[in-house]
Design a protein around this motif. Structure first.
Motif, PDB file in Angstrom:
ATOM      1  N   THR A  18     -99.504  -7.430  19.864  1.00 20.54           N
ATOM      2  CA  THR A  18     -98.326  -7.783  19.066  1.00 20.54           C
ATOM      3  C   THR A  18     -98.701  -8.775  17.967  1.00 20.54           C
ATOM      4  O   THR A  18     -99.724  -9.460  18.063  1.00 20.54           O
ATOM      5  CB  THR A  18     -97.221  -8.425  19.929  1.00 20.54           C
ATOM      6  OG1 THR A  18     -97.673  -9.721  20.374  1.00 20.54           O
ATOM      7  CG2 THR A  18     -96.854  -7.550  21.125  1.00 20.54           C
ATOM      8  N   ILE A  19     -97.844  -8.860  16.961  1.00 19.65           N
ATOM      9  CA  ILE A  19     -98.079  -9.833  15.888  1.00 19.65           C
ATOM     10  C   ILE A  19     -98.028 -11.259  16.446  1.00 19.65           C
ATOM     11  O   ILE A  19     -98.768 -12.127  16.007  1.00 19.65           O
ATOM     12  CB  ILE A  19     -97.083  -9.634  14.714  1.00 19.65           C
ATOM     13  CG1 ILE A  19     -97.520 -10.434  13.484  1.00 19.65           C
ATOM     14  CG2 ILE A  19     -95.673 -10.004  15.113  1.00 19.65           C
ATOM     15  CD1 ILE A  19     -98.718  -9.894  12.789  1.00 19.65           C
ATOM     16  N   GLU A  20     -97.178 -11.488  17.444  1.00 18.95           N
ATOM     17  CA  GLU A  20     -97.104 -12.821  18.054  1.00 18.95           C
ATOM     18  C   GLU A  20     -98.423 -13.180  18.743  1.00 18.95           C
ATOM     19  O   GLU A  20     -98.852 -14.332  18.682  1.00 18.95           O
ATOM     20  CB  GLU A  20     -95.936 -12.903  19.033  1.00 18.95           C
ATOM     21  CG  GLU A  20     -94.576 -12.853  18.353  1.00 18.95           C
ATOM     22  CD  GLU A  20     -94.395 -13.931  17.281  1.00 18.95           C
ATOM     23  OE1 GLU A  20     -94.834 -15.082  17.483  1.00 18.95           O
ATOM     24  OE2 GLU A  20     -93.811 -13.605  16.232  1.00 18.95           O
ATOM     25  N   ASP A  21     -99.059 -12.209  19.384  1.00 18.50           N
ATOM     26  CA  ASP A  21    -100.376 -12.453  19.995  1.00 18.50           C
ATOM     27  C   ASP A  21    -101.410 -12.795  18.929  1.00 18.50           C
ATOM     28  O   ASP A  21    -102.258 -13.664  19.120  1.00 18.50           O
ATOM     29  CB  ASP A  21    -100.854 -11.226  20.773  1.00 18.50           C
ATOM     30  CG  ASP A  21    -100.038 -10.946  22.019  1.00 18.50           C
ATOM     31  OD1 ASP A  21     -99.358 -11.856  22.517  1.00 18.50           O
ATOM     32  OD2 ASP A  21    -100.094  -9.796  22.494  1.00 18.50           O
ATOM     33  N   SER A  22    -101.331 -12.108  17.797  1.00 17.36           N
ATOM     34  CA  SER A  22    -102.256 -12.360  16.698  1.00 17.36           C
ATOM     35  C   SER A  22    -102.079 -13.783  16.158  1.00 17.36           C
ATOM     36  O   SER A  22    -103.054 -14.490  15.906  1.00 17.36           O
ATOM     37  CB  SER A  22    -102.034 -11.331  15.593  1.00 17.36           C
ATOM     38  OG  SER A  22    -103.000 -11.463  14.594  1.00 17.36           O
ATOM     39  N   ILE A  23    -100.831 -14.189  15.989  1.00 12.72           N
ATOM     40  CA  ILE A  23    -100.534 -15.557  15.509  1.00 12.72           C
ATOM     41  C   ILE A  23    -101.031 -16.579  16.524  1.00 12.72           C
ATOM     42  O   ILE A  23    -101.616 -17.609  16.154  1.00 12.72           O
ATOM     43  CB  ILE A  23     -99.023 -15.731  15.250  1.00 12.72           C
ATOM     44  CG1 ILE A  23     -98.534 -14.749  14.175  1.00 12.72           C
ATOM     45  CG2 ILE A  23     -98.689 -17.173  14.896  1.00 12.72           C
ATOM     46  CD1 ILE A  23     -99.213 -14.861  12.847  1.00 12.72           C
ATOM     47  N   GLU A  24    -100.834 -16.313  17.807  1.00  8.12           N
ATOM     48  CA  GLU A  24    -101.294 -17.239  18.844  1.00  8.12           C
ATOM     49  C   GLU A  24    -102.820 -17.361  18.832  1.00  8.12           C
ATOM     50  O   GLU A  24    -103.363 -18.451  18.985  1.00  8.12           O
ATOM     51  CB  GLU A  24    -100.806 -16.781  20.221  1.00  8.12           C
ATOM     52  CG  GLU A  24    -101.191 -17.716  21.350  1.00  8.12           C
ATOM     53  CD  GLU A  24    -100.663 -19.138  21.179  1.00  8.12           C
ATOM     54  OE1 GLU A  24    -101.322 -20.070  21.690  1.00  8.12           O
ATOM     55  OE2 GLU A  24     -99.608 -19.327  20.535  1.00  8.12           O
TER      56      GLU A  24
END
Length: 89
Positions: A18-24
């Motif tokens: 997910t994009i949230e995983d990428s940001i994290e």
């Protein structure tokens, strides 16, 4: 510092989902002093899993999200080239 090999494009290869995983991942990398992360989806000769434009678009999208949350982090596009070894005999 620059991380030159990551599978951070959401849903591509065996990497981030997910994009949230990428940001994290970018957030954690920034804590370690990494300011640039090179996205390296796999390119296999004869099997183009993702086009150049796909990867550029994915990286551009991730960077838009990063600008809002981590102003000093950036992703850059690249490819990992996979060439199988053929054995004769």
């Amino acid at each position: 510092m620059i991380d030159i090999h990551t599978h951070i494009i959401p849903g591509v290869d065996e990497g981030i989902q997910t994009i949230e995983d990428s940001i994290e991942l970018a957030r954690e990398a920034a804590k370690e002093g990494i300011h640039t992360i090179v996205a390296t989806p796999t390119y296999q000769d004869g099997i183009n899993l993702y086009s150049k434009n796909d990867v550029l678009t994915y990286v551009q999208d991730i960077n838009k999200h990063l600008q809002k949350r981590l102003a000093h982090s950036r992703y850059r596009p690249a490819w990992t080239s996979y060439q199988p070894v053929w054995r004769h005999g």
